[in-house]
Write a protein that holds these residues in place. Structure first.
Motif, mmCIF file in Angstrom:
data_model
loop_
_atom_site.group_PDB
_atom_site.id
_atom_site.type_symbol
_atom_site.label_atom_id
_atom_site.label_comp_id
_atom_site.label_asym_id
_atom_site.label_seq_id
_atom_site.Cartn_x
_atom_site.Cartn_y
_atom_site.Cartn_z
ATOM 1 N N ILE A 157 14.624 -57.495 12.816
ATOM 2 C CA ILE A 157 13.930 -56.427 12.095
ATOM 3 C C ILE A 157 12.420 -56.649 12.173
ATOM 4 O O ILE A 157 11.909 -57.703 11.807
ATOM 5 C CB ILE A 157 14.386 -56.368 10.628
ATOM 6 C CG1 ILE A 157 15.912 -56.200 10.566
ATOM 7 C CG2 ILE A 157 13.692 -55.223 9.900
ATOM 8 C CD1 ILE A 157 16.478 -56.199 9.170
ATOM 9 N N LYS A 158 11.744 -55.614 12.652
ATOM 10 C CA LYS A 158 10.285 -55.651 12.794
ATOM 11 C C LYS A 158 9.686 -54.416 12.129
ATOM 12 O O LYS A 158 10.401 -53.611 11.548
ATOM 13 C CB LYS A 158 9.914 -55.712 14.283
ATOM 14 C CG LYS A 158 10.459 -56.954 14.987
ATOM 15 C CD LYS A 158 10.180 -56.933 16.484
ATOM 16 C CE LYS A 158 11.145 -56.025 17.228
ATOM 17 N NZ LYS A 158 10.985 -56.151 18.702
ATOM 18 N N GLY A 159 8.375 -54.289 12.211
ATOM 19 C CA GLY A 159 7.723 -53.121 11.631
ATOM 20 C C GLY A 159 6.889 -53.467 10.427
ATOM 21 O O GLY A 159 6.283 -54.538 10.342
ATOM 22 N N ASN A 160 6.874 -52.563 9.436
ATOM 23 C CA ASN A 160 6.134 -52.769 8.191
ATOM 24 C C ASN A 160 6.831 -51.958 7.096
ATOM 25 O O ASN A 160 7.821 -51.283 7.371
ATOM 26 C CB ASN A 160 4.657 -52.379 8.364
ATOM 27 C CG ASN A 160 4.474 -50.930 8.742
ATOM 28 O OD1 ASN A 160 5.051 -50.042 8.119
ATOM 29 N ND2 ASN A 160 3.671 -50.666 9.765
ATOM 30 N N THR A 164 10.547 -48.989 10.101
ATOM 31 C CA THR A 164 11.369 -50.141 10.463
ATOM 32 C C THR A 164 11.782 -50.047 11.919
ATOM 33 O O THR A 164 12.287 -49.012 12.366
ATOM 34 C CB THR A 164 12.621 -50.210 9.568
ATOM 35 O OG1 THR A 164 12.219 -50.235 8.196
ATOM 36 C CG2 THR A 164 13.446 -51.451 9.880
ATOM 37 N N LEU A 165 11.559 -51.138 12.639
ATOM 38 C CA LEU A 165 11.944 -51.235 14.047
ATOM 39 C C LEU A 165 12.987 -52.339 14.162
ATOM 40 O O LEU A 165 12.786 -53.445 13.659
ATOM 41 C CB LEU A 165 10.724 -51.568 14.905
ATOM 42 C CG LEU A 165 10.892 -51.513 16.428
ATOM 43 C CD1 LEU A 165 11.085 -50.068 16.877
ATOM 44 C CD2 LEU A 165 9.669 -52.121 17.114
ATOM 45 N N ARG A 201 14.059 -47.213 15.930
ATOM 46 C CA ARG A 201 13.089 -47.017 14.854
ATOM 47 C C ARG A 201 13.538 -45.956 13.854
ATOM 48 O O ARG A 201 14.190 -44.975 14.198
ATOM 49 C CB ARG A 201 11.746 -46.615 15.461
ATOM 50 C CG ARG A 201 10.669 -46.278 14.442
ATOM 51 C CD ARG A 201 9.328 -46.083 15.102
ATOM 52 N NE ARG A 201 8.328 -45.579 14.147
ATOM 53 C CZ ARG A 201 7.025 -45.701 14.311
ATOM 54 N NH1 ARG A 201 6.546 -46.291 15.382
ATOM 55 N NH2 ARG A 201 6.189 -45.223 13.410
ATOM 56 N N THR A 202 13.149 -46.169 12.601
ATOM 57 C CA THR A 202 13.220 -45.135 11.571
ATOM 58 C C THR A 202 11.950 -45.202 10.741
ATOM 59 O O THR A 202 11.388 -46.289 10.544
ATOM 60 C CB THR A 202 14.445 -45.302 10.660
ATOM 61 O OG1 THR A 202 14.430 -44.272 9.665
ATOM 62 C CG2 THR A 202 14.460 -46.652 9.971
ATOM 63 N N ASN A 203 11.487 -44.050 10.264
ATOM 64 C CA ASN A 203 10.266 -44.015 9.465
ATOM 65 C C ASN A 203 10.541 -44.072 7.966
ATOM 66 O O ASN A 203 9.618 -43.949 7.161
ATOM 67 C CB ASN A 203 9.471 -42.740 9.779
ATOM 68 C CG ASN A 203 8.868 -42.788 11.172
ATOM 69 O OD1 ASN A 203 8.548 -43.854 11.686
ATOM 70 N ND2 ASN A 203 8.731 -41.631 11.794
ATOM 71 N N LEU A 204 11.797 -44.259 7.572
ATOM 72 C CA LEU A 204 12.126 -44.330 6.159
ATOM 73 C C LEU A 204 11.804 -45.715 5.591
ATOM 74 O O LEU A 204 11.890 -46.719 6.289
ATOM 75 C CB LEU A 204 13.609 -44.032 5.945
ATOM 76 C CG LEU A 204 14.043 -42.583 6.229
ATOM 77 C CD1 LEU A 204 15.520 -42.446 5.979
ATOM 78 C CD2 LEU A 204 13.267 -41.607 5.352
ATOM 79 N N GLY A 236 10.504 -59.684 10.846
ATOM 80 C CA GLY A 236 10.383 -60.822 11.748
ATOM 81 C C GLY A 236 11.605 -61.715 11.762
ATOM 82 O O GLY A 236 11.651 -62.672 12.546
ATOM 83 N N GLN A 237 12.600 -61.399 10.921
ATOM 84 C CA GLN A 237 13.814 -62.207 10.864
ATOM 85 C C GLN A 237 14.943 -61.533 11.648
ATOM 86 O O GLN A 237 14.963 -60.312 11.815
ATOM 87 C CB GLN A 237 14.251 -62.429 9.419
ATOM 88 C CG GLN A 237 13.247 -63.211 8.590
ATOM 89 C CD GLN A 237 13.036 -64.612 9.121
ATOM 90 O OE1 GLN A 237 13.978 -65.354 9.367
ATOM 91 N NE2 GLN A 237 11.772 -64.990 9.296
ATOM 92 N N THR A 238 15.897 -62.358 12.108
ATOM 93 C CA THR A 238 17.048 -61.856 12.849
ATOM 94 C C THR A 238 18.308 -62.103 12.042
ATOM 95 O O THR A 238 18.487 -63.162 11.441
ATOM 96 C CB THR A 238 17.162 -62.583 14.215
ATOM 97 O OG1 THR A 238 15.982 -62.304 14.980
ATOM 98 C CG2 THR A 238 18.387 -62.101 14.989
#
Length: 245
Positions: A157-160, A164-165, A201-204, A236-238
């Motif tokens: 999981i990446k993104g902010n 979420t990516l 990706r999702t923007n939620l 940053g975690q899997t």
């Protein structure tokens, strides 16, 4: 004919189209050295291929095979074909996973990765299992095969907090993910969009919620991963889905 029978026939047709087992002609080269350092950060969006379980058994695909990234994660069996000077006798075949793109070079008409050529750019250790190093390029035959992976499907999981990516890797079966849905503990199922390769990706805003996933591969098989990431998941975690295809 019953609806279930029609659905079953369509599902079987999808399997045949994705994994048909037919051998096709192509060519292969290699890149880099024995370390395989150049395998990192490819066009499929994977990161450290050693940590992610792919290692050196990977390849960059030409445009004709890459399919705009839809082939990322697909597995191929390859053997050196009908070149007694450069093919290693009785070498057998190798199994690789598609993790990168071999871009065309239109300034050079002889570039092996220019359309419509089918080409695999292998790591040196994989290339030298089937052909001699000095060959440089060899004719090969290839076919799609089911992927065999150890452990469950992984979700990085990446993104902010605002989007979420999710990188999905270590996928067995057909291997190439074609669609993904995500569900937070406070949401319904939401279709994700492909960002690059196997990044979805999702923007939620989903922070603070358990995350579940529905993953569909190219043969139509869908597996649901309930609560794959706990409510306290971190960027940053899997997370391991606990099962595979």
């Amino acid at each position: 004919m019953a609806v279930y029978e029609i659905f079953l026939m369509l599902a079987m047709a999808m399997v045949v189209s994705a994994i048909d087992g037919t051998w096709y002609d192509a060519r292969a080269t290699f890149y880099g050295d024995m370390s395989g350092g150049e395998t990192m950060q490819g066009a499929c969006g994977y990161g450290d291929l050693f940590k992610q379980g792919y290692g050196l058994a990977t390849a960059a695909l030409s445009t004709a095979l890459f399919n705009d990234g839809l082939s990322c994660g697909a597995c191929f069996e390859i053997y050196c074909n009908n070149d007694p000077q450069w093919c290693i006798p009785k070498a057998g075949s190798i199994l690789i996973t598609a993790t990168n793109f071999c871009p065309p070079n239109y300034a050079y008409r002889g570039s092996w990765c220019n359309p419509p050529q089918k080409h695999f750019d292998l790591s040196m250790p994989m290339f030298t299992k089937i052909a001699y190093y000095k060959a440089g390029v060899v004719p090969v035959r290839y076919r799609r095969v089911l992927c065999s992976k150890q452990g469950g499907v992984k979700f990085e999981i990446k993104g902010n907090p605002y989007w979420t990516l999710v990188l999905i890797f270590n996928v067995a079966g057909a291997g190439d993910v074609n669609a993904v849905k995500i569900k937070g503990s406070n949401t319904q199922w939401i279709a994700m969009t492909r960002n690059r390769g196997q990044n979805w990706r999702t923007n939620l805003v989903l922070t603070g919620q358990n995350l579940s996933f529905q993953v569909i591969v190219s043969d139509g098989t869908m597996v649901e991963f309930d609560n794959a990431a706990p409510a306290g998941w971190q960027f940053g975690q899997t997370y391991d889905g606990g099962k595979n295809f």
